[in-house]
Design an enzyme around this catalytic site. Structure first.
Site, PDB file in Angstrom:
ATOM      1  N   LYS A 102       0.863  -1.189   0.000  1.00 45.33           N
ATOM      2  CA  LYS A 102       0.000   0.000   0.000  1.00 45.33           C
ATOM      3  C   LYS A 102       0.890   1.226   0.000  1.00 45.33           C
ATOM      4  O   LYS A 102       2.008   1.190   0.518  1.00 45.33           O
ATOM      5  CB  LYS A 102      -0.873   0.025   1.261  1.00 45.33           C
ATOM      6  CG  LYS A 102      -2.084   0.912   1.157  1.00 45.33           C
ATOM      7  CD  LYS A 102      -3.174   0.200   0.401  1.00 45.33           C
ATOM      8  CE  LYS A 102      -4.478   0.916   0.403  1.00 45.33           C
ATOM      9  NZ  LYS A 102      -5.558   0.011   0.008  1.00 45.33           N
TER      10      LYS A 102
HETATM   11  N1  GLU Z   1      -7.130  -0.074  -3.451  1.00 44.57           N
HETATM   12  C1  GLU Z   1      -7.849  -1.269  -3.732  1.00 44.57           C
HETATM   13  C2  GLU Z   1      -7.926  -2.158  -2.502  1.00 44.57           C
HETATM   14  O1  GLU Z   1      -7.802  -1.692  -1.398  1.00 44.57           O
HETATM   15  C3  GLU Z   1      -7.338  -1.991  -4.959  1.00 44.57           C
HETATM   16  C4  GLU Z   1      -5.932  -2.473  -4.870  1.00 44.57           C
HETATM   17  C5  GLU Z   1      -5.403  -3.035  -6.171  1.00 44.57           C
HETATM   18  O2  GLU Z   1      -6.172  -3.134  -7.128  1.00 44.57           O
HETATM   19  O3  GLU Z   1      -4.229  -3.355  -6.206  1.00 44.57           O
HETATM   20  O4  GLU Z   1      -8.183  -3.329  -2.582  1.00 44.57           O
END
Ligand code: GLU
Length: 426
Positions: A110
């Site tokens: 993240k």
């Molecule tokens: N931000 C989204 C999540 O929390 C998508 C993450 C992604 O597609 O890598 O799952």
């Protein structure tokens, strides 16, 4: 020795608490859960930019690769004033559990910048994004770590990520990021995927109780990408959206809100749903956002930020099903209250996994230099959700665990197994 049961320590983040609880349930050997909880890499970067008026300003950003044992780091980039190191680590850990639970060959990561994107011009936002990417450049790559959109970022931001990374490499590398615009190798269906998964999760939960979402009353907190698509798709399934809230307050209609009108108003640039002229405004101000859960409803979809529902809000909630569209919207205390009341909670690491599932399909298309049609992508997202739910439901029944605990146990177990199999340098 095995991991001890965690105590309800307020300083533990919800994800860490869940992982410890799962580690204790699995009776993992001492030290294993510590290793799984600790992020593999945490990068903190300084992002100085010039504003359009010539003045200088500096932001702080992070990229956390929490677990990269099962595949490249995967997870969104968040632009929000409240972003910090601890939250980013916790969200990255949730991604590790999510990809493991969904059985995607990916790790968990993240990123984020402590910035309010609404206060930046498009040019300033581009400069912030490019500077952030150049600071974390060495750690990114289709086989290393692949960002995606999250709160406060969108396809345009992903296009800048792709461009900045590609400039450094010397040729176009679409696979470095997902959630890109279609013209740069993005996937059809990515925009709606998280909301689609949320509605699918609601439908699967209803099915286990012999019912469907048709005719159900739904309340939604958050009308960003996830909440908006969940509302649109749920209406398509014959549900009624009886309340929606966001930073501006709460709107409601017993007959069901006109979601199409709400979407059009949003596309025309309204700040909040209370400015859409749709339904009745029953409260104004961000402090009332969680009041939407007190409206009479059958299904609640928290699709805004983390920790939105604590024990107090959980006490007011009327729905029989809570489907977590956001990451970590329920505190552990809220979870306990809802559990005691027999409310079915479908946890984030399954309920909002449609997004990362579609991101994975986008990566597959990038690797193969192909573009799949939208029906194929949507069908694949839905079938991945259904298979994962089958495993989750069976495990929860077999061991009499809530979906939350069953999901954490399955996620932690997949991570622990992968570490064990890889051996010395897991
Ligand atoms: N931000 C989204 C999540 O929390 C998508 C993450 C992604 O597609 O890598 O799952």
């Amino acid at each position: 020795m095995t991991s001890p049961e965690p105590t309800a320590d307020q300083s533990l983040t919800s994800v860490e608490y869940r992982m410890r609880e799962a580690g204790a349930w699995l009776q993992l050997e001492d030290g294993v859960i510590e290793n799984l909880i600790a992020p593999r890499r945490v990068l903190e970067v300084s992002i100085p930019i010039r504003r359009d008026d010539g003045t200088r300003v500096r932001f702080t950003g992070w990229r956390v690769q929490h677990n990269i044992t099962r595949g490249p780091g995967k997870g969104g980039i968040r632009y929000h004033p409240s972003v910090n190191r601890e939250e980013t680590v916790s969200l990255a850990a949730a991604m590790s559990l999510k990809t493991a639970l969904m059985n995607l060959p990916l790790g968990g990561a993240k990123g984020g910048i402590a910035v309010d994107p609404k206060l930046l011009s498009p040019r300033e936002l581009e400069r912030v994004t490019r500077r952030y990417v150049s600071e974390i450049f060495a750690f990114l790559g289709p086989d290393k770590d692949v960002p995606a959109p999250d709160v406060g970022t969108n396809a345009q931001v992903m296009a800048w990520v792709m461009d900045q990374y590609s400039i450094g490499i010397g040729h176009a590398v679409p696979g470095v990021v997902t959630g890109k615009p279609l013209a740069l190798g993005g996937s059809l269906g990515r925009d709606s995927a998280t909301g689609r998964g949320v509605v699918e999760a609601a439908s699967l939960a209803c099915q286990t109780r012999g019912t469907s979402i048709e005719g159900k009353r739904i309340v939604i907190q958050g009308f960003g990408n996830v909440g908006m698509w969940a509302a649109r798709l749920a209406v398509g399934w014959g549900a009624r959206i009886v309340g929606v809230s966001d930073v501006g307050g709460v709107i409601a209609s017993e007959k069901g809100l006109d979601v199409d009108a709400l979407v059009i108003a949003k596309q025309q640039g309204i700040e909040s749903v209370v400015d859409a002229g749709v339904g009745e405004v029953i409260a104004r101000g961000v402090e009332h956002s969680a009041d939407v859960f007190a409206l009479p409803s059958d299904i609640a979809l928290p699709c805004a930020l983390g920790d939105a529902i604590d024990a107090r809000e959980a006490g007011l909630l009327t729905a029989k099903y809570v489907i977590e569209g956001a990451n970590g919207p329920l505190t552990p205390a809220a979870d306990d209250v809802l559990n005691d009341r027999g409310v079915i909670v479908v946890p984030d690491i399954f309920a909002n996994a449609g997004g990362v599932t579609c991101s994975y399909l986008e990566q597959c298309q990038n690797y193969a230099h192909l573009q799949w049609d939208e029906d194929e992508v949507n069908a694949s997202v839905v079938s991945t959700m259904r298979s994962a739910f089958k495993r989750l439901h069976a495990f929860s029944e077999e061991h009499s665990l809530s979906y939350r605990r069953a999901a954490s146990v399955l996620g932690v177990k997949a991570l622990a197994d992968a570490h064990q199999l890889r051996g010395l340098h897991p």
